[in-house]
Design a protein around this motif. Sequence first.
Motif, PDB file in Angstrom:
ATOM      1  N   MET A   1       0.952  -1.290   0.091  1.00 19.45           N
ATOM      2  CA  MET A   1      -0.341  -0.112   0.237  1.00 19.45           C
ATOM      3  C   MET A   1       1.020   1.218   0.010  1.00 19.45           C
ATOM      4  O   MET A   1       1.779   1.426   0.611  1.00 19.45           O
ATOM      5  CB  MET A   1      -0.950   0.029   1.335  1.00 19.45           C
ATOM      6  CG  MET A   1      -1.628   1.215   1.273  1.00 19.45           C
ATOM      7  SD  MET A   1      -3.015   1.195   2.468  1.00 19.45           S
ATOM      8  CE  MET A   1      -2.236   0.584   4.071  1.00 19.45           C
TER       9      MET A   1
ATOM     10  N   HIS B   1       1.538   4.957   0.750  1.00 19.11           N
ATOM     11  CA  HIS B   1       1.326   6.104   1.843  1.00 19.11           C
ATOM     12  C   HIS B   1       0.757   7.445   0.794  1.00 19.11           C
ATOM     13  O   HIS B   1       1.868   7.784  -0.085  1.00 19.11           O
ATOM     14  CB  HIS B   1       2.191   6.538   2.737  1.00 19.11           C
ATOM     15  CG  HIS B   1       1.949   7.645   3.593  1.00 19.11           C
ATOM     16  ND1 HIS B   1       0.926   7.513   4.479  1.00 19.11           N
ATOM     17  CD2 HIS B   1       2.653   8.812   3.777  1.00 19.11           C
ATOM     18  CE1 HIS B   1       0.958   8.593   5.248  1.00 19.11           C
ATOM     19  NE2 HIS B   1       1.836   9.534   4.736  1.00 19.11           N
TER      20      HIS B   1
ATOM     21  N   ASP C   1      -6.369   4.118   2.016  1.00 17.45           N
ATOM     22  CA  ASP C   1      -7.235   3.100   1.416  1.00 17.45           C
ATOM     23  C   ASP C   1      -8.156   3.509   0.218  1.00 17.45           C
ATOM     24  O   ASP C   1      -8.721   2.465  -0.412  1.00 17.45           O
ATOM     25  CB  ASP C   1      -8.246   2.501   2.567  1.00 17.45           C
ATOM     26  CG  ASP C   1      -7.318   1.736   3.577  1.00 17.45           C
ATOM     27  OD1 ASP C   1      -6.332   0.909   3.175  1.00 17.45           O
ATOM     28  OD2 ASP C   1      -7.522   1.671   4.711  1.00 17.45           O
TER      29      ASP C   1
ATOM     30  N   PRO D   1      -6.967  -4.111   1.411  1.00 23.09           N
ATOM     31  CA  PRO D   1      -5.838  -4.858   1.804  1.00 23.09           C
ATOM     32  C   PRO D   1      -5.919  -5.468   3.143  1.00 23.09           C
ATOM     33  O   PRO D   1      -6.523  -4.914   3.963  1.00 23.09           O
ATOM     34  CB  PRO D   1      -4.603  -3.700   1.370  1.00 23.09           C
ATOM     35  CG  PRO D   1      -5.535  -2.609   0.738  1.00 23.09           C
ATOM     36  CD  PRO D   1      -6.797  -2.710   0.985  1.00 23.09           C
ATOM     37  N   ARG D   2      -4.995  -6.377   3.412  1.00 19.24           N
ATOM     38  CA  ARG D   2      -4.613  -6.917   4.751  1.00 19.24           C
ATOM     39  C   ARG D   2      -5.943  -7.510   5.064  1.00 19.24           C
ATOM     40  O   ARG D   2      -6.108  -7.245   6.459  1.00 19.24           O
ATOM     41  CB  ARG D   2      -4.271  -6.079   5.487  1.00 19.24           C
ATOM     42  CG  ARG D   2      -2.595  -5.266   5.162  1.00 19.24           C
ATOM     43  CD  ARG D   2      -1.926  -4.322   6.272  1.00 19.24           C
ATOM     44  NE  ARG D   2      -2.885  -3.156   6.615  1.00 19.24           N
ATOM     45  CZ  ARG D   2      -3.164  -2.241   6.274  1.00 19.24           C
ATOM     46  NH1 ARG D   2      -2.419  -1.980   5.063  1.00 19.24           N
ATOM     47  NH2 ARG D   2      -3.900  -1.150   6.482  1.00 19.24           N
ATOM     48  N   ASP D   3      -6.642  -8.206   4.309  1.00 19.88           N
ATOM     49  CA  ASP D   3      -8.024  -9.154   4.922  1.00 19.88           C
ATOM     50  C   ASP D   3      -8.852  -8.260   5.302  1.00 19.88           C
ATOM     51  O   ASP D   3      -9.475  -8.728   6.492  1.00 19.88           O
ATOM     52  CB  ASP D   3      -7.543 -10.123   5.655  1.00 19.88           C
ATOM     53  CG  ASP D   3      -6.681 -11.244   4.931  1.00 19.88           C
ATOM     54  OD1 ASP D   3      -6.975 -11.300   3.635  1.00 19.88           O
ATOM     55  OD2 ASP D   3      -5.630 -11.870   5.353  1.00 19.88           O
ATOM     56  N   ARG D   4      -9.091  -6.886   5.314  1.00 15.99           N
ATOM     57  CA  ARG D   4     -10.009  -6.049   5.647  1.00 15.99           C
ATOM     58  C   ARG D   4     -11.187  -5.984   4.974  1.00 15.99           C
ATOM     59  O   ARG D   4     -11.024  -5.997   3.681  1.00 15.99           O
ATOM     60  CB  ARG D   4      -9.549  -4.820   5.885  1.00 15.99           C
ATOM     61  CG  ARG D   4      -8.507  -4.972   7.277  1.00 15.99           C
ATOM     62  CD  ARG D   4      -7.740  -3.375   7.424  1.00 15.99           C
ATOM     63  NE  ARG D   4      -7.241  -2.993   6.325  1.00 15.99           N
ATOM     64  CZ  ARG D   4      -7.176  -1.648   5.846  1.00 15.99           C
ATOM     65  NH1 ARG D   4      -7.760  -0.853   6.652  1.00 15.99           N
ATOM     66  NH2 ARG D   4      -6.382  -1.605   4.890  1.00 15.99           N
TER      67      ARG D   4
END
Length: 147
Positions: free
Chosen positions: A1, A3, A94, A125-128
């Motif tokens: 990801m 920034h 995000d 991302p990150r399984d959210r």
Amino acid sequence: MTHLPSTEAAVTALRAIAAEYAREIEVTHDIGADQTSRRTSAGVGVTADPDGSLPHEAHVELGGRPNVRVRLYPDEDALITVDGVECPDIDRDDVPAFLRSLYDGHAWVKARRFPPGHFLMVPLPRDRVHKEYILVGLSPWLARRTR
């Protein structure tokens, strides 16, 4: 990801996504404490925050379906509206992933039987997964994504 350190960096990322998905994009900017929505107590003509920084807010409208509007706040978060469904407090970093989930067809609408209701579900991302209750009726785009 990646920034996105500034509102302008986020706008640049959104322009790239619009080009990638062949979407029209319209951007307007509010710059200064007296112009941004979260600095209403700044007073008339006061452009800088107490720390001397110049707050920058952008409003982005993307063409096509679903109807998507993004409001990028100076506080590193965003409000994304998808066919009338407001998704507040999205981390600015995000926002690109949120839009890619929409445009790649990964977002869906979860139907709850009891009590009846619908939720917009957007993988991040990150399984959210961002989950947002749908207060308005389902648009044709949202209805086609109901599971």
